[in-house]
Design an enzyme around this catalytic site. Structure first.
Site, mmCIF file in Angstrom:
data_model
loop_
_atom_site.group_PDB
_atom_site.id
_atom_site.type_symbol
_atom_site.label_atom_id
_atom_site.label_comp_id
_atom_site.label_asym_id
_atom_site.label_seq_id
_atom_site.Cartn_x
_atom_site.Cartn_y
_atom_site.Cartn_z
ATOM 1 C CG HIS E 14 -0.415 0.298 2.529
ATOM 2 N ND1 HIS E 14 -1.188 0.705 3.594
ATOM 3 C CD2 HIS E 14 0.848 0.208 3.021
ATOM 4 C CE1 HIS E 14 -0.430 0.866 4.658
ATOM 5 N NE2 HIS E 14 0.801 0.575 4.348
ATOM 6 C CB CYS E 33 3.419 5.482 5.376
ATOM 7 S SG CYS E 33 3.908 4.612 6.868
ATOM 8 C CG HIS E 39 5.409 0.666 2.750
ATOM 9 N ND1 HIS E 39 4.692 1.828 2.474
ATOM 10 C CD2 HIS E 39 4.956 0.252 3.953
ATOM 11 C CE1 HIS E 39 3.874 2.113 3.457
ATOM 12 N NE2 HIS E 39 4.002 1.154 4.383
ATOM 13 C CG HIS E 41 2.575 -3.305 6.428
ATOM 14 N ND1 HIS E 41 3.682 -3.000 7.185
ATOM 15 C CD2 HIS E 41 2.051 -2.115 6.027
ATOM 16 C CE1 HIS E 41 3.824 -1.684 7.244
ATOM 17 N NE2 HIS E 41 2.855 -1.121 6.546
ATOM 18 C CG ASP E 79 -2.900 -13.303 0.563
ATOM 19 O OD1 ASP E 79 -1.961 -12.652 1.070
ATOM 20 O OD2 ASP E 79 -2.815 -14.526 0.311
ATOM 21 C CG HIS E 80 0.400 -12.647 -2.217
ATOM 22 N ND1 HIS E 80 0.114 -13.216 -0.995
ATOM 23 C CD2 HIS E 80 1.709 -12.905 -2.441
ATOM 24 C CE1 HIS E 80 1.205 -13.797 -0.520
ATOM 25 N NE2 HIS E 80 2.196 -13.625 -1.376
ATOM 26 C CD GLU E 130 0.423 -0.444 9.574
ATOM 27 O OE1 GLU E 130 0.040 0.205 8.610
ATOM 28 O OE2 GLU E 130 0.805 0.082 10.650
#
Lengths: 150, 150, 150, 150, 150, 150
Positions: E14, E33, E39, E41, E79-80, E130
């Site tokens: 994100h 951020c 980047h 998580h 996811d991914h 997170e």
């Protein structure tokens, strides 16, 4: 040479008891783990494979392939099982976590390439945590390992 | 009002099976947890007691006393046991972790002061982790709790 | 050859300060760990013993025996103590976690069999975690270890 | 000889994709990690340095110095970055965690003394955890390491 | 009333950036951020459902059903993925973990029974970690919850 | 309403001893925690603030601001300190973790907005883990909390 470690979890029941020992000896050696109706654990399994990075993929070993081997060789046999009653090899051997770790190591060593000619990766180590206080490891001691010095 | 949480661990075997259901229904409802010879887990138990800080000691509850209660009421009964075969209350009830959590809550509620006149502390919560993915909680809903709003 | 690792925890206070250094040097070398009244940590100790599996018991080493040795040699001396003031060996040596790890290794090496004739197991490794960010290890480097390559 | 391990964390985005492979091959080799817009991870980095304890300080290596090296060489480059787009070395290499681990090992090996004449400590190992299931290690294989047998 | 918490994990990329703010404001509010290329998580998701124990099964909620809902409503979408580019709802909203937690809560609240007539269980809480330092929670505030006082 | 929890760690020494009790009473009440030279812990602090999501930023509370408050009010006072000797408020109060948790709650409640008119967020909870077995919580019980029901 890079080491890849992948974690798996399974839950199983067992009872520590050796038929060649007397009732008192079993109780003395295994303590509460000798409870006649057994008990159980959540096992945390770590499988380490070692090898060079494949320049085409940037990976040591394909994880889908590794997962397939570990599921077929280990998890399908041990997960949600009673080790003493459901697993052939523990009908006559005590299912201590030492013996379970060694059994898993043997099962995987026969399934994952070991460093011979043309084989890129080898099984380096199997770790098995029985509780948050106890864990066990079997480590490969092949000629390749001796050279790699870990 | 301060909440004190203390963690305990125990290992037990169980099998999820309800005699009033058919073989197929048991298999459908409980899946691999219905394995005839059972399996097992490392359970992580959290016991939370709530109360004011005793100005003489600076503590909410004496940990040696709490440990004594939890050992006598819970760990001595469940640790290194087969829940279905070794625990009276699960001979006729399915030892799901929900039922186990509720059973532990009932055992401790009868042993730890609950907030009536002259009683400083009360059992606030019992948490029970079955695996790293699943956990369960029973929370006190007494009048005292309703006022404390947590 | 199987490696068994057992975890223990203890809490202790310490102050990092070396009398042979000046006040400024102590402050520069040890930073806030040089605070005159000290501070403290929860230490996580890992003791690894290596050996073959005893075919009679299926175990590498009796855990009750190991616990007895670690309690007598380590926990009784260090747990809930001030390392600088309560432990003889740290009156003149700085109780860094490096020195503490080495001290524990020496204490256990003298108590756990080391791989000579007729001795089945040997101390392989002592790990000591000071905080979730820092940990230390002392590893046996006996002839036996050199051959086992880990 | 004592081993000191220090942990660091960073968060980064990446996409696994190799331009020399076809779209189908990329999808087959990398699966959902090939998602065109990428994804990301919290990486847990472990840096192990090995050396004797400095008798003047009781320490293997100054942590402030180590933190400075790791921040400058690793965290400032990778933390809160997109590995494919923001890091020079991954513009043409696939940022698998294997390659990232090796890159970090190379960056630190050039910055931390390695065991030559007069150099007390050397980089022993870089560990990199990508998720709670996958981790990778690069281990020094210098002459010094071969002698130390770990 | 028993609370069941189940954990899931997913990895996503994100970038925190709000088009209505200036470049400097975005940099000031979101810090690193706000990195243009993003980047990522590893997110740890906890879903808590509350309800009475079904006397027929001894369970609060069928885990296979819960897993199916969470996979379809959450994991398959996030996811991914790159949250900003791949998820419709975050094209115009900043994908902070607060907003992501609220979004998951809304997705699950519409899919898990909520305590109306004839509905046994209700979504009690969504937790979203997170990093190991930051986590977020959305808690149901229905009439049912107000009565249950937790 | 979203709950944000942020974790901090600090290490401190303490001794449990109350001057108004006799030597024997102190020993009986505090056990080995009464060791004259003290011991210490790694404390894990969790600070939870609750509030609506700011639509301009997508966040509940600015983390840089929160970190500044916690460092100034808590960490600068307690980290790498002896609680009995270095902290004014514990010269006359026993530094049990209950009292320490309450002290931190009071320090932060005076520094973080609490839910009055125009104040967006309020301190919801302070959690303090003393060891992996013991943790403590102080929870806000303001009118706002009573309405929010958690």
């Amino acid at each position: 040479m890079v080491y890849l470690t992948r974690r798996y979890r399974f839950s199983a029941g067992h009872r520590l008891h050796n038929d060649v020992l007397s009732t008192e000896e079993n109780r003395r050696v295994y303590g509460k783990c000798n409870n006649p109706n057994g008990h159980g654990h959540n096992y945390l399994l770590e499988v380490t494979v070692a090898g060079p990075i494949d320049p085409a993929t940037g990976m040591v070993f394909d994880l889908v392939t590794l997962d397939g081997i570990v599921h077929e060789q280990v998890l399908d046999k041990f997960d949600h099982r009673n080790l003493n009653l459901d697993v052939e090899n523990f009908r006559t051997r005590v299912p201590t976590t030492e013996n379970l770790c060694l059994e898993i190591y043997a099962l995987l060593r026969n399934s994952i390439p070991q460093g011979g000619a043309g084989q890129r990766v080898r099984l380096d180590r199997v770790g098995l945590e029985e509780t948050s206080l106890n864990s066990f490891e079997c480590v490969g001691e092949t000629e390749g390992r001796k050279k790699a010095m870990r």
